[in-house]
Design an enzyme around this catalytic site. Structure first.
Site, short mmCIF file in Angstrom:
data_model
loop_
_atom_site.label_atom_id
_atom_site.label_comp_id
_atom_site.label_asym_id
_atom_site.label_seq_id
_atom_site.Cartn_x
_atom_site.Cartn_y
_atom_site.Cartn_z
N HIS A 101 0.88 -1.17 0.00
CA HIS A 101 0.00 0.00 0.00
C HIS A 101 0.92 1.22 0.00
CE1 HIS A 101 -2.53 -2.85 2.40
NE2 HIS A 101 -3.55 -2.25 1.84
N ASP A 104 2.25 2.06 3.39
CA ASP A 104 3.19 1.10 4.01
C ASP A 104 4.62 1.54 3.78
OD1 ASP A 104 0.96 -0.58 4.34
OD2 ASP A 104 1.44 -1.74 2.54
N HIS A 271 -11.15 -13.99 3.32
CA HIS A 271 -12.35 -13.20 3.01
C HIS A 271 -13.47 -14.11 2.49
CE1 HIS A 271 -9.74 -9.34 2.37
NE2 HIS A 271 -9.57 -9.90 3.55
N ASP A 296 -4.90 -13.58 -2.75
CA ASP A 296 -4.26 -13.28 -1.46
C ASP A 296 -4.28 -14.57 -0.65
OD1 ASP A 296 -3.59 -10.72 -2.01
OD2 ASP A 296 -4.89 -9.77 -0.52
N ASP A 307 -10.87 -11.87 10.48
CA ASP A 307 -9.86 -11.96 9.43
C ASP A 307 -8.49 -12.13 10.08
OD1 ASP A 307 -8.91 -11.92 6.86
OD2 ASP A 307 -9.01 -9.74 6.62
N ASP A 309 -5.91 -13.67 8.97
CA ASP A 309 -4.79 -13.57 8.03
C ASP A 309 -3.61 -14.47 8.41
OD1 ASP A 309 -6.07 -11.74 6.36
OD2 ASP A 309 -5.22 -9.99 7.36
N ASP A 339 -0.97 -12.50 1.92
CA ASP A 339 -1.60 -11.47 2.75
C ASP A 339 -1.84 -12.11 4.12
OD1 ASP A 339 -2.93 -9.38 3.83
OD2 ASP A 339 -4.39 -9.15 2.22
C1 XLS Z 1 -7.67 -6.47 4.20
C2 XLS Z 1 -7.20 -6.72 2.85
C3 XLS Z 1 -6.00 -5.88 2.43
C4 XLS Z 1 -5.87 -5.90 0.95
C5 XLS Z 1 -5.07 -4.79 0.39
O1 XLS Z 1 -8.40 -7.24 4.79
O2 XLS Z 1 -6.92 -8.07 2.69
O3 XLS Z 1 -4.87 -6.33 3.08
O4 XLS Z 1 -5.32 -7.09 0.50
O5 XLS Z 1 -5.62 -3.56 0.72
NI NI Z 2 -7.60 -10.18 4.94
NI NI Z 3 -5.97 -9.00 1.04
#
Ligand code: XLS
Ligand code: NI
Ligand code: NI
Length: 436
Positions: A101, A104, A271, A296, A307, A309, A339
């Site tokens: 981003h 970042d 997601h 991702d 989430d 991740d 991600d």
């Molecule tokens: C957030 C998203 C983010 C996107 C990029 O949940 O996964 O990380 O991949 O903005």
């Molecule tokens: Ni995510």
């Molecule tokens: Ni993402």
């Protein structure tokens, strides 16, 4: 490049019998599978926001992780050192791509002009590091969701001033993505959604979101950016209801606003599960509709339900995901972007390597399993067999639109009760386990 991970040397393939945790057991970049190298198939990417910037903060406390490159009180020194650390990490891991981003890589300053200047400084450095290492940018994106000005969204904000700010930020982020030779650009809806309908004009917000995307499509042409644009669906978090709920919802939106030729989907595993689907459902839906772009790669935790991740480790998922991706022709501009972030307790730099090595090996095994499934054609034959009626006379007539209700009624009256067949789910699930 930096020297922030001195304990770790370049990660090499050592094969499944190796006892060295800092080696690949399955991912061998140049091994040929179905005519392409593993690196070409998998197109691994490290994400900047989690791998470099995430220090383990969660809703109950700040980060617990301390990184050497993160110490200075001057934010641009931190940004500079982080970029060095990033490329050291990418190179040691041996990935071909990274993602970021805008916010970042360079911290926001007091004005947009000053912020953009900071970006230019860091982008020049990233460009040099890319050239030195051969590592490429998979995609760039904009963070138009963290700053308080975006608390009610960016493109869907009730204020046109905030919309204008978001547009300006996306403009710059697209320019730097283009400057770095990015192969794509992602729109994740950040706070594009609502918390209560009592204060929300949904129809108008959706129109505005489409306007913002149309401007991005136009500007892409204007600056000669040739990368692929993606939408990343997510159903909730941070808002109660995100507009880009899932790929089906995004596809309807793109069709309504005539954007469907310009954007594909970036599917995130976690997601998909938040939307009440699973990773493979989202991939298959996109493949079926010609909108599968990038991934991702992560996973959630069924019991936590948010989430999380986490890094992908589940072979059942990676094998079936790669089966869909390969049958769809594989990645072109897209890839597998991690991600994902390490857990709050994983405070050592080694943990970062273990996490990525695990994700890469899980997808390498998934790729090999999927390739075998494709070569053997067992699942393909089962599906062909199941639909074989459609290759017969009646099926062909229906598909070619040569018959309507009256003809089908006449057919049914003549032939009586249709023959039914087993779906064979258990047999096929057992067969899948034979490959794992
Ligand atoms: C957030 C998203 C983010 C996107 C990029 O949940 O996964 O990380 O991949 O903005
Ligand atoms: Ni995510
Ligand atoms: Ni993402």
């Amino acid at each position: 490049m930096g020297d922030y991970f001195p304990n770790v040397k370049k990660i090499n393939y050592e094969g499944p019998d190796s006892k060295n945790p800092l080696s690949f057991k399955h991912y061998r970049a140049d091994e040929i599978i179905l005519g392409k190298t593993m690196a070409e198939h998998l197109r691994f990417s490290v994400c900047y926001w989690h791998t470099l910037k995430n220090m383990g903060a969660d809703p109950f406390g700040p980060g617990a992780i301390i990184r050497e490159y993160n110490h200075s009180s001057d934010p641009m020194t931190v940004a500079d050192q982080t970029m060095d650390a990033a490329f050291e990490f990418f190179a040691k891991l041996g990935v071909g791509f990274w993602c970021f981003h805008d916010r970042d890589i360079a911290p926001e300053a007091d004005t947009l002009a000053e912020t953009n200047k900071r970006l230019d400084t860091i982008v020049a450095k990233a460009k040099k590091l890319q050239a030195d290492t051969g590592i490429k940018l998979l995609w760039g994106t904009t963070n138009a969701f963290s700053h308080r000005r975006f608390m009610a969204g960016a493109g869907t904000n009730p204020s046109p001033d905030v919309f204008a700010y978001a547009a300006s930020q996306i403009k710059k982020a697209m320019e730097i993505t283009c400057e770095l030779g990015g192969e794509g650009y992602v729109f994740w809806g950040g706070r594009e959604g609502y918390d209560t309908l009592l204060n929300t004009d949904m129809g108008r917000e959706l129109d505005h979101l489409a306007l913002l995307l149309q401007m991005a499509v136009d500007y892409k042409k204007k600056i000669g950016f040739t990368g692929q644009l993606y939408i990343e669906p997510k159903p909730k978090e941070p808002t109660k209801h995100q507009y880009d709920f899932d790929s089906g919802n995004c596809y309807a939106f793109l069709q309504k606003y005539n954007l469907v030729d310009h954007l594909k989907m970036n599917i995130e595993a976690n997601h998909a599960t938040l939307a009440g689907h699973d990773f493979c459902h989202e991939l298959e839906y996109c493949a079926a509709n010609g909108i599968l772009g990038s991934v991702d790669a992560n996973r959630g935790d069924l019991l936590l339900g948010w989430d999380t991740d986490q890094f992908p480790t589940n072979l059942y998922d990676t094998a079936q995901a790669m089966y869909i991706i390969l049958r769809n022709g594989g990645f072109t501009t897209g890839g597998l972007n991690f991600d994902a972030h390490v857990r709050r307790q994983s405070i050592d730099t080694d943990d970062l390597f273990h996490a990525h090595i695990g994700g890469m090996d899980a997808f390498a095994r998934g790729l090999k399993i999927a390739a075998k499934m494709i070569e053997d054609k067992a699942f393909e034959q089962a599906v062909t067999e199941r639909y074989k009626g459609w290759s017969g006379e009646l099926g062909a007539k229906i598909e070619k639109k040569q018959v309507g209700f009256e003809e089908l009624e006449a057919y049914t009256l003549k032939h009586g009760e249709p023959k039914i067949q087993s779906g064979r789910q258990e047999l096929l699930e057992n067969l899948l386990n034979e490959y794992l």
